[in-house]
Design a protein around this motif. Structure first.
Motif, PDB file in Angstrom:
ATOM      1  N   MET A 171      52.083  34.279  35.113  1.00  0.00           N
ATOM      2  CA  MET A 171      51.541  34.239  36.472  1.00  0.00           C
ATOM      3  C   MET A 171      51.419  35.625  37.112  1.00  0.00           C
ATOM      4  SD  MET A 171      50.671  31.178  37.159  1.00  0.00           S
ATOM      5  CE  MET A 171      50.607  31.086  38.930  1.00  0.00           C
ATOM      6  N   PRO A 172      52.376  36.548  36.928  1.00  0.00           N
ATOM      7  CA  PRO A 172      52.170  37.888  37.488  1.00  0.00           C
ATOM      8  C   PRO A 172      50.920  38.574  36.947  1.00  0.00           C
ATOM      9  CG  PRO A 172      54.484  37.571  36.941  1.00  0.00           C
ATOM     10  CD  PRO A 172      53.748  36.403  36.375  1.00  0.00           C
ATOM     11  N   VAL A 173      50.523  38.232  35.726  1.00  0.00           N
ATOM     12  CA  VAL A 173      49.283  38.782  35.153  1.00  0.00           C
ATOM     13  C   VAL A 173      48.079  38.266  35.939  1.00  0.00           C
ATOM     14  CG1 VAL A 173      47.790  38.781  33.116  1.00  0.00           C
ATOM     15  CG2 VAL A 173      50.258  39.124  32.862  1.00  0.00           C
ATOM     16  N   ALA A 174      48.081  36.982  36.277  1.00  0.00           N
ATOM     17  CA  ALA A 174      46.980  36.418  37.070  1.00  0.00           C
ATOM     18  C   ALA A 174      46.893  37.106  38.429  1.00  0.00           C
ATOM     19  CB  ALA A 174      47.189  34.920  37.247  1.00  0.00           C
ATOM     20  N   GLN A 175      48.034  37.331  39.065  1.00  0.00           N
ATOM     21  CA  GLN A 175      48.036  37.995  40.362  1.00  0.00           C
ATOM     22  C   GLN A 175      47.466  39.405  40.257  1.00  0.00           C
ATOM     23  OE1 GLN A 175      49.399  36.637  43.529  1.00  0.00           O
ATOM     24  NE2 GLN A 175      48.034  38.297  44.059  1.00  0.00           N
ATOM     25  N   GLU A 176      47.866  40.136  39.220  1.00  0.00           N
ATOM     26  CA  GLU A 176      47.381  41.502  39.069  1.00  0.00           C
ATOM     27  C   GLU A 176      45.882  41.533  38.758  1.00  0.00           C
ATOM     28  OE1 GLU A 176      47.911  45.587  39.330  1.00  0.00           O
ATOM     29  OE2 GLU A 176      49.224  43.917  39.899  1.00  0.00           O
ATOM     30  N   LEU A 177      45.376  40.537  38.052  1.00  0.00           N
ATOM     31  CA  LEU A 177      43.939  40.457  37.790  1.00  0.00           C
ATOM     32  C   LEU A 177      43.152  40.336  39.094  1.00  0.00           C
ATOM     33  CD1 LEU A 177      43.930  38.131  34.654  1.00  0.00           C
ATOM     34  CD2 LEU A 177      42.802  40.363  34.777  1.00  0.00           C
ATOM     35  N   LEU A 178      43.673  39.569  40.052  1.00  0.00           N
ATOM     36  CA  LEU A 178      42.977  39.429  41.333  1.00  0.00           C
ATOM     37  C   LEU A 178      42.977  40.741  42.104  1.00  0.00           C
ATOM     38  CD1 LEU A 178      44.274  35.894  42.386  1.00  0.00           C
ATOM     39  CD2 LEU A 178      41.984  36.492  41.595  1.00  0.00           C
ATOM     40  N   TRP A 179      44.099  41.463  42.079  1.00  0.00           N
ATOM     41  CA  TRP A 179      44.114  42.771  42.752  1.00  0.00           C
ATOM     42  C   TRP A 179      43.192  43.767  42.040  1.00  0.00           C
ATOM     43  CZ3 TRP A 179      45.615  41.755  47.184  1.00  0.00           C
ATOM     44  CH2 TRP A 179      46.784  41.063  47.493  1.00  0.00           C
ATOM     45  N   ARG A 216      37.672  35.207  36.885  1.00  0.00           N
ATOM     46  CA  ARG A 216      37.622  34.025  36.018  1.00  0.00           C
ATOM     47  C   ARG A 216      38.910  33.924  35.187  1.00  0.00           C
ATOM     48  NH1 ARG A 216      32.731  31.490  35.650  1.00  0.00           N
ATOM     49  NH2 ARG A 216      30.843  32.695  36.146  1.00  0.00           N
ATOM     50  N   GLU A 217      39.331  35.053  34.657  1.00  0.00           N
ATOM     51  CA  GLU A 217      40.535  35.060  33.825  1.00  0.00           C
ATOM     52  C   GLU A 217      41.769  34.686  34.647  1.00  0.00           C
ATOM     53  OE1 GLU A 217      42.913  38.132  30.828  1.00  0.00           O
ATOM     54  OE2 GLU A 217      40.945  38.703  31.660  1.00  0.00           O
TER      55      GLU A 217
END
Length: 782
Positions: free
Chosen positions: A683-691, A710-711
């Motif tokens: 989940m922290p990876v998903a958050q960083e992708l949005l930033w 998308r990712e």
């Protein structure tokens, strides 16, 4: 309620109860008119008061405090309700203006020295002295902790307390005074109006601001309270000791006298349900009060603990020290305590036939204890062998062994615990718990969750379940799930842990159970904050703060943690100025308890940086973040999740400062490190992708930003269940990006679904998520 009742408040009509007539108050020492008269040589205070200085009014500012209301007024002075006015943080206090001291520099200097000592009193049943100073007209004032409650006599009468409940309440006052005497501080004005009882049933002793220190001689250095000191403000004659009223030297026995009068007052309010205490019990209480209120200090209890000890003897049906230990009295007490044993003593002979069975039973118990001890010894030996093997594997000097990283060391340790402790499930559970915490604190949340879930399963499978250990396993698993972005999974576990600890606290209230209850309240507040249930989260955080202040201490690290949690809640609600105040309060306490680079201190500095960034105070946030990033890299390591968390926040601050290229580079590097550390689906990876997507848009990389979003959404959807608010935000970001790319058909269901989820929540007016939903729906309508 006002923390210091107006003078004369104790003279209101009391309940008169025949049930306590045998206390015989007329037989107790009484203050005479002569004792309340001040010697002529000490009459200069009236002259000093002939021209009183102008009093402050509501709205005036005294130091860091603004007066907002009046709580009391009388011959002793005025008491105002005040609020902090310096903008550092919100706090209410009671300010007492002292009459009769203005214009006397020596008195004010002495008062300042005494005040410094009194401010150090820190006890759960003492309202603290916070501050003090002088008004522009030279009138001294004291700033005290504001306590909401009811005077103890009114509380006892309204609640119709039982005798044990009255004595328990009175014991709290005794504990506070005993603590103060241990610090060489006397109170000198113990009376019902100076003891408030809050809604939680806790008694608080007020007005230590007019106390004095023990050990001062009347003829030597001037006592606080003599001539023109606070005693000239007037002790209440009905509760003051004879030596205090006669302006003679005072001691701990003076406060013992006031306690005796207070106890007498409370017992007169007792309304027994049924026949009430026996004549003997009434006589014992009368004797305790009589001893506490003797005319001569040396004839009283020598200290508050001595008075408490006699009350405990009374409660346990033991002979009290206040009555002579004559044969008939002691025998009556013995019969009262041991009536059951004595009444059945004749039947002991009938138990002879069972004696042999008892011996065999004891033999069986001894054998079981021997076998248990043998099993525990074998467990300890096995654990020792496992631990030695773990550390031997890590030894880089062993020939033929490749050096291992810390991560490999912990992985090998977990594997050994799995393989070698299968026959000792209780020990295996504890080892898995410890290793789970190590994984958690090294940032490997998913592995931590795995071990902590195994710990919980083992705890629940044991023949004799330990609910305290089970609650601890639930608590730590809750925290690990939240840190991994899996708050929905954590919610039922957090509620279960709280239920167990609430039951333990109700069964045995105290520091140990109270501290653990505070931890579970804070953990549930954390889960609810992540789920955007802000109102309920705030209630749990506030209760955790109250319990921690009561059981851990007002300046404890646990209280600092609660202040941090309240800051995090305010930050999520986008109340950034309030968040900043909470974080600063937390850091102020942590500075007293922890080193400057302690991980908990760094956590609050990170929160403070978020609050500053939310207020667009980039000139303060950027240097703080650069310094914090260097600290976290030094403490946790370059590739730790803690350092990467701060690096991500720094990148967002740089983006707002117009430094998009550096921001993009930091986000890209952080994403790569997180994927290597936690895995591509964390989940922290998903958050960083949005930033990262925001930085990519700022740099004109719209297509790359669309891929990143998308990712991120794919990772969110793969988690079951994931945070619905985070998932809705990911849908919203991707939907808006698709709209801008001309893909309205694909964007519509994403935006509609996101809006439906986010509109379920109660957001503060102007919250960015509410604003983004409105903007997205407007764009979709066009």
């Amino acid at each position: 309620m006002n923390p210091a009742a107006p003078p004369g408040d104790e003279d209101t009509t009391r309940l008169s109860l025949d049930a306590w007539a045998t206390l015989a108050p007329e037989a107790l020492p009484q203050a005479t008119e002569a004792q309340t008269t001040r010697p002529a040589t000490q009459g200069r205070v009236g002259d000093a008061l002939s021209s009183p200085p102008p009093s402050p009014e509501i709205g005036d500012v005294l130091g860091a405090w603004r007066l907002v209301g009046q709580l009391g007024r009388g011959g002793m002075g005025q008491v105002f309700l005040a609020e902090r006015n310096d903008g550092h943080y919100q706090q209410r206090a009671a300010i007492k203006l002292l009459l009769g001291l203005s214009g006397n520099p020596a008195s004010l200097d002495q008062l300042a020295r005494e005040r410094q000592i009194l401010a150090s009193l820190n006890h759960p049943h003492i309202a603290r002295l916070l501050d003090g100073g002088s008004t522009p007209a030279g009138q001294p004032y004291l700033v005290m902790e504001y306590v909401e409650g009811e005077a103890i006599d009114r509380y006892v009468a309204r609640q119709k307390l039982s005798l044990p409940a009255i004595l328990a309440l009175f014991s709290m006052v005794c504990e506070a005074l005993a603590y103060a005497h241990g610090q060489l501080v006397l109170h000198c004005d113990v009376k019902p109006g100076n003891v408030l009882v809050g809604a939680d049933g806790r008694a608080m002793l007020l007005d230590f601001g007019v106390a004095q220190l023990q050990g001062r001689s009347a003829a030597g250095e001037r006592q606080l309270g003599a001539t023109d000191g606070p005693r000239s403000l007037g002790a209440t004659p009905r509760f003051a000791s004879p030596e205090l009223l006669a302006w003679q030297p005072v001691s701990a026995a003076s406060d013992v006298y006031s306690l005796g009068r207070l106890l007498q007052e409370l017992l007169q309010l007792h309304q027994p349900q049924g026949p009430g205490p026996s004549p003997l019990r009434r006589a014992e209480l009368a004797a305790i009060i009589a001893k506490a209120t003797q005319q001569r200090p040396e004839q009283r209890y020598r200290s508050v603990p001595e008075l408490q000890a006699d009350l405990r003897r009374f409660q346990r049906q033991l002979p009290i020290e206040a009555l002579p230990r004559r044969g008939p009295y002691v025998l009556r007490k013995l019969l009262r305590r041991r009536w059951l044993a004595l009444s059945v003593s004749a039947g002991v002979l009938l138990l002879g036939l069972g004696f042999s069975w008892s011996l065999m039973h004891q033999r069986d118990l001894a054998e079981a204890a021997r076998q248990q001890a043998q099993q525990e010894a074998e467990n300890a030996k096995r654990v020792r062998q496992v631990v030695i093997a773990i550390f031997e594997d890590f030894d880089p000097f062993l020939i033929g062994r490749q050096p291992k990283s810390f991560a490999e060391f912990i992985d090998d340790a977990a594997a050994r615990v799995d393989a070698d402790l299968k026959q000792q499930p209780a020990v295996q559970a504890e080892m898995k718990h410890v290793l789970g915490l190590v994984y958690q604190r090294s940032g490997r949340s998913l592995r931590a969750i795995e071990l902590l879930e195994q710990d919980l399963a083992l705890q629940r499978s044991l023949p004799q379940r330990d609910l305290n250990k089970e609650a601890l396993a639930l608590h730590e698993l809750t925290v690990a799930l939240v840190n991994a972005g899996l708050a929905p999974r954590a919610l039922p576990l957090a509620r279960e842990a709280l239920g167990l600890r609430e039951a333990a606290y109700q069964a045995r209230p105290g520091q140990a159970t109270g501290s653990l209850l505070g931890d579970s309240l804070a953990a549930l507040g954390l889960v609810l904050t992540r789920l955007s249930a802000f109102e309920e989260a705030g209630r749990h955080y506030q209760r955790a703060l109250e319990i921690r202040r009561q059981h851990d201490g007002a300046e404890s690290a646990k209280v600092a943690s609660s202040l941090h949690s309240l800051g995090a809640l305010a930050e999520r609600e986008e109340r950034y100025a309030q968040a900043q105040a909470w974080f600063e309060q937390s850091l102020a306490l942590k500075a007293q308890r922890l080193p400057p680079d302690h991980p908990y201190t760094l956590n609050s500095r990170h929160g403070l940086a978020q609050a500053l960034l939310g207020q667009q105070r980039l000139d303060e946030a950027l240097p703080l973040l650069r310094e914090l990033l260097a600290q976290r890299r030094r403490i946790h390591g370059e590739r730790s999740v803690f350092a990467l968390e701060t690096q991500s926040l720094l990148a967002r601050a740089l983006l707002r400062a117009g430094q998009g290229r550096e921001a993009l580079a930091l986000h890209a590097q952080g994403l790569s490190e997180l994927q290597a550390l936690l895995g591509a689906s964390a989940m922290p990876v998903a958050q960083e992708l949005l930033w990262l997507a925001e930085a990519q848009v700022a740099q004109g990389e719209a297509r790359a930003a669309l891929r990143s979003r998308r990712e991120a959404l794919a990772i969110q959807l793969a988690q079951a269940p994931s945070d619905p608010v985070q998932q809705a935000w990911a849908r919203l970001q991707l939907g808006r990006a698709l709209l801008r790319a001309g893909e309205a058909q694909e964007a519509r269901p994403l935006i509609v679904a996101a809006a439906a989820e986010l509109q379920k929540r109660r957001w503060r007016a102007g919250h960015s998520l509410e604003t983004q939903v409105s903007a997205a729906l407007a764009e979709l309508g066009r």
